[in-house]
Scaffold this motif. Structure first.
Motif, short mmCIF file in Angstrom:
data_model
loop_
_atom_site.label_atom_id
_atom_site.label_comp_id
_atom_site.label_asym_id
_atom_site.label_seq_id
_atom_site.Cartn_x
_atom_site.Cartn_y
_atom_site.Cartn_z
N GLU A 194 0.83 -1.19 0.00
CA GLU A 194 0.00 0.00 0.00
C GLU A 194 0.88 1.26 0.00
OE1 GLU A 194 -2.53 -0.19 3.34
OE2 GLU A 194 -3.49 -2.06 2.75
N LYS A 195 0.27 2.34 -0.46
CA LYS A 195 0.98 3.61 -0.46
C LYS A 195 1.25 4.05 0.97
CE LYS A 195 0.64 8.34 -2.22
NZ LYS A 195 -0.19 9.33 -2.93
N ASP A 196 2.47 4.53 1.21
CA ASP A 196 2.89 5.00 2.54
C ASP A 196 2.78 3.88 3.59
OD1 ASP A 196 3.28 7.56 1.51
OD2 ASP A 196 1.18 8.08 1.87
N ALA A 197 2.94 2.61 3.14
CA ALA A 197 2.85 1.49 4.08
C ALA A 197 4.07 1.50 5.00
CB ALA A 197 2.79 0.17 3.32
N PRO A 198 3.93 1.08 6.25
CA PRO A 198 5.05 1.01 7.17
C PRO A 198 6.03 -0.08 6.74
CG PRO A 198 3.13 -0.04 8.12
CD PRO A 198 2.69 0.60 6.86
N PRO A 199 7.23 -0.10 7.31
CA PRO A 199 8.20 -1.15 6.97
C PRO A 199 7.60 -2.53 7.21
CG PRO A 199 9.22 0.58 8.29
CD PRO A 199 7.76 0.87 8.28
N LEU A 200 8.01 -3.49 6.35
CA LEU A 200 7.45 -4.84 6.40
C LEU A 200 7.80 -5.51 7.73
CD1 LEU A 200 5.92 -6.93 4.71
CD2 LEU A 200 8.14 -7.80 3.96
N ARG A 201 6.78 -6.01 8.41
CA ARG A 201 6.95 -6.75 9.64
C ARG A 201 6.09 -8.00 9.57
NH1 ARG A 201 5.01 -2.18 13.65
NH2 ARG A 201 3.49 -2.09 11.95
N ILE A 202 6.48 -9.01 10.35
CA ILE A 202 5.68 -10.24 10.36
C ILE A 202 4.31 -9.97 10.96
CG2 ILE A 202 5.53 -12.57 11.28
CD1 ILE A 202 8.49 -12.83 11.04
N PHE A 203 4.28 -9.32 12.12
CA PHE A 203 3.02 -9.03 12.79
C PHE A 203 2.67 -7.55 12.70
CE2 PHE A 203 4.24 -12.91 15.14
CZ PHE A 203 3.06 -13.63 15.04
N ASP A 204 1.40 -7.28 12.55
CA ASP A 204 0.88 -5.92 12.66
C ASP A 204 0.54 -5.69 14.13
OD1 ASP A 204 -0.54 -3.55 12.67
OD2 ASP A 204 -1.61 -3.97 10.82
N TRP A 205 1.52 -5.22 14.89
CA TRP A 205 1.37 -5.12 16.33
C TRP A 205 0.30 -4.11 16.73
CZ3 TRP A 205 3.03 -9.03 18.85
CH2 TRP A 205 4.18 -9.72 18.43
N GLN A 206 0.09 -3.09 15.91
CA GLN A 206 -0.95 -2.13 16.22
C GLN A 206 -2.34 -2.79 16.17
OE1 GLN A 206 -0.94 1.36 13.72
NE2 GLN A 206 -2.73 2.26 14.70
N ALA A 207 -2.58 -3.60 15.11
CA ALA A 207 -3.85 -4.29 15.00
C ALA A 207 -4.02 -5.32 16.11
CB ALA A 207 -3.95 -4.98 13.63
N ILE A 208 -2.94 -6.02 16.45
CA ILE A 208 -3.01 -7.03 17.52
C ILE A 208 -3.28 -6.36 18.86
CG2 ILE A 208 -1.66 -8.72 18.82
CD1 ILE A 208 -0.31 -9.45 16.14
N GLY A 209 -2.60 -5.25 19.11
CA GLY A 209 -2.81 -4.54 20.36
C GLY A 209 -4.24 -4.02 20.48
N GLN A 210 -4.78 -3.52 19.38
CA GLN A 210 -6.16 -3.04 19.38
C GLN A 210 -7.11 -4.19 19.70
OE1 GLN A 210 -7.57 -1.93 15.52
NE2 GLN A 210 -9.52 -1.13 16.26
N ALA A 211 -6.85 -5.35 19.10
CA ALA A 211 -7.72 -6.51 19.34
C ALA A 211 -7.61 -6.99 20.78
CB ALA A 211 -7.35 -7.64 18.37
N MET A 212 -6.40 -7.07 21.31
CA MET A 212 -6.21 -7.62 22.65
C MET A 212 -6.84 -6.75 23.73
SD MET A 212 -4.73 -10.50 22.20
CE MET A 212 -4.20 -10.93 23.86
#
Length: 406
Positions: A194-212
């Motif tokens: 995606e445009k302006d996507a963050p650096p590639l990581r295995i986990f999307d920690w922001q999404a996981i943190g929001q879910a948890m």
């Protein structure tokens, strides 16, 4: 650029992969008494091995899901299929408990974790709109039930004459099913950046943190923990329960096959219902009915007919939690991180499976019966039913709306 396929081809491919991944794994528990006698390993030690297998399966699931989101479903499935095959072969040729543990607990544990629900259901969920998604997830999940039915039937006829080791080898040869389906799942490779996507990581920690941090996600984890306990307890210890009751060994294979056969109907019906009615409250009914069935085994003498009745009704509920739970996660958070978020819930499922496999075996050795494990299973079913009650339609709609508005 990827080739556009009819999304129902993806459903078919996912169903076949799950037929192998779940069918082999759930049928192997029927061989515990034979393996114990053949290798001179106690039932409690084998139960611990299956428990560790379940735990590894769960631990690998979110990692495999995240890798599938980043690098493609097909690559993860290929890796998982190779380890699954290697584990089955290693267990088959083992002459000691140690090598059997490496093959059955470690290699199969990682292999099934990389070929199971979070990876393939995420591939399905991304191809369907919200109003049709739960049905598609249910049809795909039915593949796991079909596999359980077929592998249990084959095991029931093949193992008595050919032995448990040859049965492992026969199951290993069916790994070709996954290899054939990878071709259809290839268009689920990693999406364009995606445009302006963050650096590639295995986990999307922001999404996981929001879910948890979300109560509903926490409650889904608790419910799926209970589901894992039930599935592992019944699949691993069905043969032991049958032997304890003095019934013929074939009753165990037939019962597990019947569970799988009935669940083909169950997951499709529940998937259809999940697109029309409130998913958490359907889960309340499923867990509540499970508890009533388990109590039945405590209250009446266990005969062939009682076990077949139990298997038939339990089959309707067996994996019916999967499309509802994964559908609820997609409703809350969308499908972009469905593989990793459902993978975390799957880890909770497999922690429950660890205790359902190992602890049930221990209590049988301590008390000489499965009554304690059955009582615990019934109480856990009640807990799982209760924890889904706060997830009201109004609350879920509000959260889903906020997610879609981002």
């Amino acid at each position: 650029m990827t080739t556009k396929l009819n999304p129902w081809w993806i459903v078919m491919a996912a169903a076949v992969v799950l037929a192998y991944s779940m069918g082999v794994r759930l049928a192997l528990g029927l061989l515990v008494p034979d393996i114990s006698q053949g290798l001179g390993v106690t039932v409690s030690e084998l139960s611990l091995g299956f428990a560790i297998q379940n735990l590894l399966w769960g631990a690998v699931s979110p990692v495999a899901g995240a890798l599938a989101e980043r690098y493609g479903t097909a690559k993860v499935l290929l890796f998982g299929a190779f380890l699954y095959f290697a584990g089955l072969v290693a267990a088959a040729v083992s002459q000691s408990g140690t090598l059997f543990f490496i093959g059955n607990a470690l290699l199969i544990g990682v292999g099934v974790g990389a070929t199971t629900f979070p990876i393939v259901l995420a591939a399905v969920g991304k191809r369907f709109p919200a109003n049709k998604r739960t049905l598609a997830l249910g049809v795909a999940s039915a593949g796991g039930s079909l596999g359980q039915f077929l592998y249990a039937i084959v095991l029931g006829y093949y193992a008595p004459s050919q032995g448990w080791a040859n049965t492992f080898m026969l199951f290993a040869s069916t790994t070709v099913l996954i290899l054939a389906m990878i071709w259809l799942l290839r268009d689920q490779e990693k999406p364009a950046p995606e445009k302006d996507a963050p650096p590639l990581r295995i986990f999307d920690w922001q999404a996981i943190g929001q879910a948890m941090r979300l109560r509903e996600y926490q409650l889904l984890n608790i419910g799926f923990f209970v589901c894992g306990f039930h599935i592992a307890f019944i699949s691993v210890h069905m043969a032991g329960l049958v032997a304890y009751c003095g019934l013929l060994p074939g009753v165990a294979a037939d019962s597990l096959a019947l569970i799988g056969l009935m669940n083909i109907v169950g997951v499709i019906v529940v998937g259809w219902a999940g697109d029309r009615w409130h998913k958490p409250w359907l889960l309340v009914w499923i867990y509540g009915l499970r508890g009533c069935l388990i109590l039945m085994l405590l209250m009446v003498p266990i005969t062939d007919q009682v076990l077949y009745l139990f298997a038939g009704i339990m089959g309707m509920l067996w994996l019916s939690t999967v499309p509802l739970t994964s559908g609820a996660i997609a409703q809350l958070f969308g499908t972009r991180n469905l593989a990793s978020l459902f993978g975390i819930v799957m880890f909770s499922h497999q922690i429950g499976a660890f205790f359902g496999s190992w602890w049930a075996g221990l209590t049988f050795e301590w008390y000489g019966s499965y009554d304690v494990a059955l009582i615990a299973s019934a109480l856990l079913a009640l807990l799982a039913a209760v924890v889904h009650l706060p997830m009201t339609p109004r609350r879920m709609a509000k959260l889903a709306y906020q997610e879609q508005a981002v």
